[in-house]
Structure formats: C-alpha cells, structure tokens
Scaffold this motif. Structure first.
Motif, PDB file in Angstrom:
ATOM      1  N   SER A  94       0.831  -1.211   0.000  1.00 50.90           N
ATOM      2  CA  SER A  94       0.000   0.000   0.000  1.00 50.90           C
ATOM      3  C   SER A  94       0.861   1.255   0.000  1.00 50.90           C
ATOM      4  O   SER A  94       0.477   2.281  -0.557  1.00 50.90           O
ATOM      5  N   ASP A 139      -6.037  -1.415  -4.740  1.00 45.86           N
ATOM      6  CA  ASP A 139      -5.391  -1.875  -3.510  1.00 45.86           C
ATOM      7  C   ASP A 139      -6.276  -2.896  -2.811  1.00 45.86           C
ATOM      8  O   ASP A 139      -7.212  -2.539  -2.107  1.00 45.86           O
ATOM      9  N   GLU A 140      -5.990  -4.160  -3.002  1.00 47.23           N
ATOM     10  CA  GLU A 140      -6.773  -5.251  -2.423  1.00 47.23           C
ATOM     11  C   GLU A 140      -8.275  -4.983  -2.566  1.00 47.23           C
ATOM     12  O   GLU A 140      -8.986  -4.911  -1.566  1.00 47.23           O
TER      13      GLU A 140
END
Ligand SMILES: Nc1ncnc2c1ncn2[C@@H]1O[C@H](COP(=O)(O)OP(=O)(O)OP(=O)(O)O)[C@@H](O)[C@H]1O
Ligand SMILES: [Mg+2]
Lengths: 294, 335
Positions: free
Chosen positions: A48, A179-180
C-alpha cells in the motif's frame, strides 16, 4: 516491451521519526499500458505504501527517501501540485480496499460518481445523467437510475465496490491502482468483482497495478507480478514464469500459503519458520529489518 | 412513525415544562426575599401589608398557591407582574422579540466565524497555521461574553465612540412599529435607515455573545474536519484531484458538522443565559434584562413566567437541533 506507463525507479521510503525504519528499499517496478501488474507480499510488506506514494497520499508519519515515479515520462514527485492534481483527476484512478468507508455517507451515489465528469469534463444535465447511467450499466448494476439517487448506506458492499469501480473508470484513466479491492468482500462477490475489473480493464485498455496478498488472485488476472518482502523486491516477472518456477524461496512459500482458487478443499500452509528465519537473515544483510504488524 | 415520534416529543416537552414549573415555583418561594416588602412605601401598616399579601395570594400555603397558579397558567394567564403592574404574558411577549433578534444574529455570526475559521485552518498545510489557530482558539475559549461586552463598550463606545452603547433603536428614528421585531419589520418595510440603526445597536452585544460560541464551534469543528479528512472517502476525493478547499466544502464539512451541531445547540442555550448580563450591560430591552429587574424586585409571577419562557426556548432549540441532524445525516432520514 512497449514503453512504460508507470515507471518506478529506486523508490525508498522510511518512517519520518528516528530510528527512520525503512519501509521501502530501492523498489523498481514498471507497468506497461494495458497490463495488469500484480504486487504481492504479506501484510506489512509495503504494498500500500507504494500505491500511496504514486497517489501522493502517504501518511504524515512516512517520508520518501529517494527514487522517482514517472507517469508517461513525467516525474510525479517533482511536478507542481497543480499539474499533479490534473493527472490524478483524469489519468490515474484508485479502486480502494474498503467499499464501506470509501463512499461519503452524506452524498448521493450519483453525485459522488460524477464528480470527475462535472469538474474535469464539464458535463451536466441530461448528458451527465446518461453517462452516469451507462457507467453503472457497465459494472452490471440493475436499475441504475434508482441507484444514482441512493445513499451509500442503502447499498451492499458488493454494490458499493461496483460503484467505486465505475467511478475509477469514469474518466477513462490510463492507470488504475487497485489496492486489495476484493479483500473486504464475500468470497462469492470477490470472484465477480475480479472478473469485472479484468474485463473493464481489457475493454478500456487500462494499465492496472493490482495490490494483493493472494497469489491465487495473481494467477487469475495478472500479466506480470512483483513479489515484495519487507519493503524489498524479491522476485519480478511474467506471472506464468514466476508461478511455474519461483526463483525465490519466499515466493514459493507464499504460493504454499495462499489458498488455491482452482482447487477446493486444499488447506493453507503457513510460511515455515525456517524460511522466515532465513529471510530475516537475508534482509539483515541488506540492512533491512522485517517490519511486522503488532 | 413520524407522528408517533412527534407525539413523544410533545409529551416530553409538556413533562419538562411542568417539572420546570414545579421546581422553580418551590425554589422561588423558599428563597428569602419578600416581594411585598419591595413594593410598599416605608411605614405602611401591618393591615396594608396583609391586604396586599392576600391580593397576590401570598397568604395561602405553597401547594394551594401552586394549584391556583397552575389553574390560571393552563388558561394562558400567568398573572400580573408585581413590580410593573402589567400582565406577565404581555410583558414577556413585548420583550422576547428583542432577545430573539439578538440571539439569532449572534448565532448566525458565531456559526459564520466558527465555521469560516475551521475551514480556513484546514487549508494551511503548515504547522504554524494550525498552532496559531489553536492558540487563538484557546484564548477565545477562555474569555466569557460579558468580558467581551465590557471591552467593546470601552473600545467602541468610549475610546473610539463609533457605536451606540445602549438601547435598541434611536428614539428619534423610531416609527410606529406593529411588532417588536424591529430589525425584521424595518427590513420588510424597507426602512433601511432604521434597520441600520437597529443593527448598530445590536452589533456589540451580538458579537459579545457570538465570540464564545464561535470559539466552541471552531474547536469542535476543526477536530472533526481533521479526522474526517483522514477517512477513505476524503482521501479518494483528493486522489480524484480535488483541492483541499473542495474536499473540505464538498466532502468533509457536512459530516463534521454532525458532532459540531450537537454542541452548538447546547452552547446556544447557554447564550440565553449570557443575554441576562450582556443585555444589562447594553441596556438592551430583551427578556434577559427583564429577568434581572424581575429578580431584583422579587417579582415572583414575572420570574416564574420568564423561567418557563427560557424552558420553552431550550426545548425548541433541542427540537431544532434534532431536525437538523436529520437534514445532515441521510441515515436518520430513512431509519
Ligand atoms: N500511518 C502509518 N504510520 C506509521 N507506519 C505506517 C503507517 N502506515 C503503514 N505503516 C507501516 O508501513 C509498513 C508497510 O505498510 P503497508 O500498508 O504498505 O503494508 P501492506 O503491504 O499494504 O500490508 P497490508 O497487506 O496489511 O495492507 C508497515 O510496517 C506499517 O506498519
Ligand atoms: Mg495494504
């Protein structure tokens, strides 16, 4: 290989306060136009942090300690804030991790979805409404006219994530950072959302930096993959090559640890302690401590 | 659904007012001080005093007095002011508009200053701006309304006399007003000269009341804006290229106003307490000033009426705060 859309070179980041714990160690990474590039690693690896550095939203406690981030040849870190905002609004977008907190609870879906179109494209009235409806159709939302008038709390997590995907694609960006994007969703919804991102990305020709800790997801949608461990790249290459013959023991361990999407019933293997110890030693040689979550 | 909620609020308001009436009635008659003693001429005979006591019902027991008072109150009769010899309801109704105009002006100024300063503080990235605002805010929070009032009188009434320091309107300008809402009425009748004069009289007391309110709003709103700015939706807006100002105005302000509003409501009720002293300092003819006269004269019916008026105002403020929660928070509108 086509010229890079995103090119990160020698990117380093650390905690601002002493002891200046390093979080990223000279990371090199390229995303080609139209490519899905997986960024994997366990929690705390710094995935991240890379995404936030690109988007210019690093938390106050973290500072960059060197390197460049080029987007279409322009250095994002060196450019004036105004130019950066221009690029961020229209050419780079984010699909966030948590759809429950990523929509403003007090604004209607339609308003949030169309911010960019109103602000940067000057759309309004009927044209704007039509565009919003077609954006929601693209992400397979039923009855889009009604959904536009809803507030976030009236929608499910899967619906909200579709809306955030629609918003990310609304400006037809060249690069999307995801992001995920599926970790906060139900397993059944996860697969649909993954497929959706893949097909939207393919039809728009968008480059995607896809952050995940799940190699199964990488196998499913990524063209290339970068494996991150403790802020350092341990392996990088075409997904098929890396997964078929991981050259680094950490990648192999990560493969064993991740649930197989094509197989049911196979249990997860924890990363063996011996490997963890070996990796610690390797990181220590690089002057890098493993950063663990409490 | 909505009507049952409304019903509950009406019942709650009645119960509250009744409680306020009982407590204040008992307290007022237990505390020392004799209204009759305040109104008689020196050397009045014992019979005269007894006759006056009977006339005002003060010779009866506490419970009997309350029952009589309540019976009249239910018909809208709150008795006659002992010191001013006028109907309590008329007296209060004549003074209330002055206080309403003053406090609403102060509320508007306090909100504007507090919100404006809080929004401005989110624009500065530098530490210096943040800490300057915090320090100024600390000082503002520590200075009470009447100190501002006295400072303003000294500054703009005495040292640099540019503002009138007493009253509500210049008597030379006054026309035959049909209501006591002088500001609103003069604006509606397009008598801008009078509106200007009313505002000139109001500006110092209103600022004195507004500054402590602004300080509280700034403190709470600044913190709320800072924590909202770290939320995912605000980060996402920044990623979409929105400027800091835009993120604050379009995304975070509305959500940050929700906790701020609760405190603004509480603070606004405190402001009515503040009017008692501030109106006195500026000889402003509102109910705060009236309350001081009533207490000094031990004017029981008037004090009782004023206490109930303040109670009613507090209830209405709470209702208004709840209504605005629903406006700001879509969850409350549907749930
Ligand atoms: N706001 C912050 N302040 C201090 N340290 C932070 C902050 N955010 C992240 N870190 C540290 O930076 C390191 C990298 O975090 P990052 O969020 O990039 O990891 P990640 O790979 O995305 O992990 P996850 O899979 O849990 O999301 C972690 O060790 C974390 O403790
Ligand atoms: Mg992460």
């Amino acid at each position: 290989m086509s010229p890079a859309l995103l090119s990160i070179a020698g990117l380093s980041a650390r905690l601002k306060r002493p002891p200046h714990t390093p979080l990223l160690r000279s990371v090199d990474l390229e995303v080609a136009p139209g490519e899905v590039h997986g960024l994997v690693g366990e929690s705390g690896a710094g995935k991240s942090t890379i995404g936030k550095a690109i988007l210019g939203i690093l938390p106050g406690a973290i500072e960059l300690a060197g390197g460049t981030i080029r987007f279409c040849g322009e250095d994002l870190l060196a450019m004036p804030a105004g130019r950066r905002r221009e690029i961020l609004g229209s050419q780079i977008a984010l699909i966030p991790q948590d759809p429950m907190t990523s929509l403003n609870p007090s604004r209607r879906i339609g308003d949030q979805l169309t911010d960019g179109l109103r602000l940067k494209r000057g759309l309004n009235g009927k044209a704007l409404e039509d565009k919003a409806v077609s954006l929601l159709r693209d992400v397979q939302i039923n009855d889009p006219e009604a959904v536009l008038r809803r507030y976030p709390h009236e929608l499910s997590g899967g619906m909200r994530q579709r809306i955030l995907i629609a918003a990310a694609f609304s400006m037809d960006p060249k690069l999307i950072i995801a992001d995920e994007p599926t970790t906060a969703l139900d397993v059944t919804v996860q697969k649909e959302v993954l497929r959706l991102i893949r097909s939207m990305q393919a039809s728009h020709g968008t480059g995607v930096l896809f952050v995940t800790h799940d190699l199964g997801v990488v196998a499913q949608i990524c063209d290339r993959v970068t494996v991150l461990y403790g802020g350092m790249i341990v392996e990088q290459g075409a997904t098929a090559d890396v997964l078929a013959a991981p050259s680094h023991p950490y990648t192999a361990a990560l493969m064993a640890a991740s649930p197989r999407h094509d197989q049911t019933g196979s249990g997860m293997q924890p990363i063996p302690a011996s490997l963890t110890a070996a990796l610690q030693g390797e990181l220590a040689r690089h002057g890098l401590e493993r950063v663990t979550h409490a | 659904m909505l009507s049952s909620r409304a019903l509950r609020q009406v019942v709650f308001a009645i119960v509250t007012l009744f409680g306020v009436a009982v407590v204040s009635f008992v307290l007022l008659r237990v505390v020392p001080g004799d209204p009759i003693a305040m109104m008689i001429a020196p050397g009045a005979s014992a019979e005269d005093i007894a006759r006056l006591r009977a006339a005002y019902g003060l010779d009866k027991g506490l419970v009997a007095q309350f029952v009589i008072w309540l019976g009249h109150a239910l018909t809208g009769d709150f008795g006659t002011s002992i010191s001013m010899r006028q109907n309590v309801v008329h007296l209060i109704a004549g003074r209330l508009p002055a206080t309403i105009e003053l406090t609403l002006t102060a509320l508007a100024v306090g909100l504007a200053l507090g919100i404006g300063a809080a929004v401005a503080s989110t624009l500065g990235t530098r530490r210096l701006i943040g800490s300057t605002v915090d320090n100024a805010n600390g000082i503002l929070l520590a200075v009470p309304d009447f100190v501002w009032a006295l400072a303003f009188v000294l500054l703009f009434g005495v040292a640099w006399p540019i503002l009138p320091i007493s009253g509500r309107v210049d008597p030379r300008l006054a026309i035959d007003f049909t209501t006591s809402f002088l500001l609103i009425e003069s604006l509606l009748r397009l008598r801008l000269d009078i509106a200007r004069d009313v505002l000139a009289h109001m500006i110092m007391p209103a600022m004195a009341l507004a500054l402590p309110l602004a300080a509280v709003i700034l403190r709470v709103l600044k913190g709320a804006l800072e924590s909202e700015a770290l939320r995912d939706y605000a980060l996402l807006a920044r990623i979409r290229g929105a400027s800091r100002l835009r993120v604050t105005l379009r995304e975070t302000l509305r959500n940050a106003m929700i906790p701020t509003l609760a405190l603004t409501g509480v603070q606004f009720t405190f402001m009515f307490g503040g009017t008692v002293i501030v109106e006195r300092i500026f000889a402003y003819p509102g109910i705060g000033n009236l309350a001081i006269d009533a207490v000094i004269n031990r004017d029981l019916p008037l004090v009782q009426g004023l206490i109930l008026t303040f109670g009613l105002i507090f209830i209405l403020i709470n209702l208004a705060v709840e209504a605005s929660f629903a406006l700001l928070n879509p969850r409350l509108r549907h749930g």
